[in-house]
Motif scaffolding. Sequence first.
Motif, PDB file in Angstrom:
ATOM      1  N   ASN A 168       1.331  -2.186  -4.730  1.00 19.46           N
ATOM      2  CA  ASN A 168       2.454  -1.264  -4.571  1.00 19.46           C
ATOM      3  C   ASN A 168       3.148  -1.600  -3.262  1.00 19.46           C
ATOM      4  O   ASN A 168       2.655  -1.275  -2.177  1.00 19.46           O
TER       5      ASN A 168
ATOM      6  N   GLY B 256      -1.074   4.663 -10.883  1.00 19.71           N
ATOM      7  CA  GLY B 256      -2.058   3.908 -11.637  1.00 19.71           C
ATOM      8  C   GLY B 256      -2.901   4.760 -12.562  1.00 19.71           C
ATOM      9  O   GLY B 256      -2.597   5.921 -12.850  1.00 19.71           O
TER      10      GLY B 256
ATOM     11  N   ASN C 207       0.814  -1.229   0.000  1.00 21.18           N
ATOM     12  CA  ASN C 207       0.000   0.000   0.000  1.00 21.18           C
ATOM     13  C   ASN C 207       0.844   1.275   0.000  1.00 21.18           C
ATOM     14  O   ASN C 207       0.433   2.308   0.545  1.00 21.18           O
TER      15      ASN C 207
ATOM     16  N   ASN D 119      -2.899   0.948  -2.982  1.00 23.89           N
ATOM     17  CA  ASN D 119      -2.961  -0.231  -3.852  1.00 23.89           C
ATOM     18  C   ASN D 119      -2.075  -1.313  -3.237  1.00 23.89           C
ATOM     19  O   ASN D 119      -0.870  -1.100  -3.068  1.00 23.89           O
TER      20      ASN D 119
END
Length: 573
Positions: free
Chosen positions: A441, A465, A337, A438
């Motif tokens: 990541n 993204g 994240n 995300n």
Amino acid sequence: MSKTPPNTYDAIVVGTGISGGWAAMELCRAGLNTLVLERGRPVAHGDYPTANLDTWDLPYHDRMTEQEKTAHYEKLQRKDYIMRQSTKHWFVRDDEYPYTEKRRFDWVRGYHTGGRSLMWGRQCYRLSDLDFTANAREGIAVDWPIRYADLKPWYDYVSRFVGISGRPEKLGHLPDGPFLPEMPLNCVEDRVRSGIQRRFPDRTVTPGRAAHLTAYDPTVHLGTRSDCQYRNRCMRGCPYGGYFASNSATLPVAAATGKLTLVNHAAVREVIYDADTQRATGVRVKLTETGEDTEYFSRGVVFLNASTLNTAAILLASKSAAQPNGLGNDNDQVGRNIMDHHHRTGASGSFSGFADKAEYGRKANGFYIPRFVNLGDAGSKRDYLRGFGFQGGASQDGWWKLVREADISLGADLKQRLTQAGGDWSVGMTAFGESLSNPDNRVTLNEDLLDKDGLPTLTMDVAFGENERLMREEMGVAAAEMLEAAGAKNVRMYREEAHPGFSIHEMGSARMGRDARTSVLNAHNQVWNCKNLYITDGSAMTSASCVNPSLTYMALTARAVNHAVGELNRQNI
């Protein structure tokens, strides 16, 4: 009766940067004998070797040679403005502390007392409930376990101590605070402000909210500090203490309590975990000057404030039979994240008609334009999520205008012309956009590639993204249209390639949450399965907002120390 091992303290803090300095000060002021571990070398306040040097005093006119950049700063040189003779000593060399990239990541580090608090951008803004509720509202990642009301008293508390100059604007999505007098906009910045707000009434242009003392109060702004001197050499270190840094503020206050022990050249390998008590009992450390491995113990709490990615590395390396994937990583969320702000897009232009105006001093600040998209109303809604703000400023041609114009004056005539105001003013603004959380990541430990201290390095697998791409299409266009509305000439939009890390706002590797299955920390910044281990650096962030995050790290830290001291007193941890 168990014997207390040597090297035992009431509390241990890992890191001396912005959040580590705050943890150290608050723990010491609460009466806890506190050990603070810094991986890098000692730097006392005032030990800033280039702070008073002029460009002509520095080798190569303050530039670094291509040979030096290639040999030592293969990746750091991507952020070219920090590649200077006057500042290179603050930044970690890539050949000594390498990392691996699955996807490009521009990692900027500083290993020394004070960490990046010596060379940060000093912009200080608060998150609002627009930010704290965004994930839950949009179904992104996990919900923050706190709201603005939980953090507001702590924002106020740290803001008073730090000293933040700014102007109240009464914007719900950019909360005000107890500001020091603003650093006023210059004549062209004020023209930009009035022009933009005339054309776009929903857009606010305000002086940047900066951690610079514009009205020093020795009873509030403790440490070794004084008013900002308007030298604009902040990244070199400020011998006047005009801006907030651990070295001039929190660490001196901590030391004055007599409760602080600061150890430099101490690279933390891992946190020691006791599975029976589910507590962190200390840390294992590599003393990098001697190569010796040692252990330090805490009878109370441990605060991890090594910066987002290094904190993740320590947690991932803290493996045990009870925690085989790393401490706090039962759910495989540590190191995931990762977020950063995306920028490198905006616009510039010029203004004539102000040739008779000149600035006094060198203001280390400009203007800020808060987010004006996706604010919850139909008029600001976009086809992407979240939003962006702008940081910018205006300046006038200086002596270099005579070089550009091939002026051939000599002697007294040249000196006179150099002292005269004149020439066009230039203005520019850069957008900073929010990135979404995300889980793909992430960073992972690379135990095959060790750094100069013999510690595992990190492998970066992080990228922006589709939502960020869509946002970026508007960011530069919005900057150009605002400058045109303000009356700027020769307006040029720019959009350069952006990669995570470049904004130096990396965050999210051990996020806060409401559920131990999907987050690493609870609402008080405690590791879910190790309640006396607190993490309050950028790792804790659940979403990124679009504003500079350091003030939030400071507020979270002060709040977490208050909770930790209360829990210790109640014998709950």
